[in-house]
Scaffold this active site. Structure first.
Site, short mmCIF file in Angstrom:
data_model
loop_
_atom_site.label_atom_id
_atom_site.label_comp_id
_atom_site.label_asym_id
_atom_site.label_seq_id
_atom_site.Cartn_x
_atom_site.Cartn_y
_atom_site.Cartn_z
N GLY A 64 57.07 106.45 17.99
CA GLY A 64 58.24 107.11 18.56
C GLY A 64 58.10 108.61 18.59
CG ASP A 65 57.70 110.63 15.03
OD1 ASP A 65 58.91 110.59 15.28
OD2 ASP A 65 57.21 110.33 13.92
#
Length: 311
Positions: free
Chosen positions: A254-255
């Site tokens: 997600g990052d």
């Protein structure tokens, strides 16, 4: 340049074990220490995409100094606000064929003086950048509306903002006068925000049209292996991603996705390519053992396999 904001960073410690013995001694042969926090994962991936990036947040004590040294080792610029408290440690025990047990410290409490010092430094930093990515939870001592305050400062400078957080800090930012340019909630976070149940794609699309989300230009909802659904103003796009047979470590994907979005937005790409850029980085992270890391040499290969359709 892109600025990443990690207000509660950590030294992440990884302990690999064949088996975790409860209420007994566990001896570790290998220890990995990294500069942790969602925004620092974003910064590493932006750097690996060969874009200029600078990381900011709060650091303190010996662990804060170690964190800066680890970023120096990775060649990542940083400009943190020093605090009296100690930067936290977070432990991940990797054991028993893929299980992960985590021990996460709450971190330091930020004083009003430290808060004010950060804001003054932040005002200087945003004069140098085009995009700011805010990631992660708020440390103790900061109210839920702190991200919204920083976003408003960015908008005064014409700087676009991405926000990847949850719970009260996300809700406060969505109810603020100045909202982020892009958010990336998952389905459960969206359900909690809107008080609605999502069981299919049509319901998800309907949720993205809720009045609460209407001021936000870009809302991208990750669907895991199902890709993502994105709303860009009044247009909706579905990203279908290829099957990845050799997933190593999905933590941090997600990052990495946020990093891809930030780079694409900085480059002025159109919505379809913003989606593809972010999804590509998320997949690349999943193929690497190290969290917040991509192999840029495979970027185009995966980018070309993502199918984006307006729906």
């Amino acid at each position: 340049m892109i600025l990443t904001v990690t207000l509660n960073p950590s030294i992440d410690i990884s302990y690999p074990l064949d088996h975790l013995h409860i209420d007994d001694v566990n001896r570790i042969k290998q220890v990995r220490r990294t500069a942790g926090g969602k925004g620092l994962n974003v910064a590493r991936v932006v750097s690996e995409l060969e874009e200029d990036v600078i990381a900011t947040g709060f650091v303190g004590g010996n662990y804060g100094e170690e964190l800066k040294q680890l970023l120096d080792r990775d060649g990542i610029q940083h400009d943190f606000t020093p605090i009296a408290g100690d930067t936290r440690e977070c432990i991940a025990i990797l054991h028993d064929d893929g299980n992960q047990t985590e021990i996460l410290e709450a971190g330091p409490t930020i004083s009003q003086e430290e808060r004010s010092a950060f804001i003054e430094n932040f005002k200087r930093l945003i004069q140098r950048v085009e995009v700011v990515a805010f990631s992660g939870s708020l440390p103790q001592g900061l109210k839920p509306g702190f991200y919204a305050e920083l976003i408003a400062l960015c908008h005064k400078q014409g700087v676009k903002t991405l926000l990847d957080t949850s719970n009260a800090s996300l809700e406060a930012s969505l109810h603020a006068k100045e909202t982020p340019y892009l958010i990336k909630p998952n389905e459960s976070e969206l359900e909690a925000l809107l008080g609605k149940s999502i069981t299919n794609g049509d319901e998800l699309k309907q949720c993205l049209q809720d009045d609460l989300l209407s001021p936000i230009e870009c809302v991208v909802v990750s669907l895991g292996k199902g890709g993502a659904l994105g709303k860009f103003q009044d247009h909706f796009f579905k990203a279908n991603i290829p099957h990845l047979p050799n997933v190593v470590n999905p933590v941090g994907s997600g990052d990495a996705t946020i990093a891809g979005f930030a780079v694409a937005i900085q480059q002025g790409l159109k919505p379809k390519n913003i989606m593809k850029y972010g999804m590509t980085c998320g997949m690349l992270n999943a193929l690497e053992a190290t969290t917040g890391h991509i192999d840029r040499s495979r970027f185009q290969e995966l980018f070309d396999q993502i199918d984006i359709k307006e729906v």
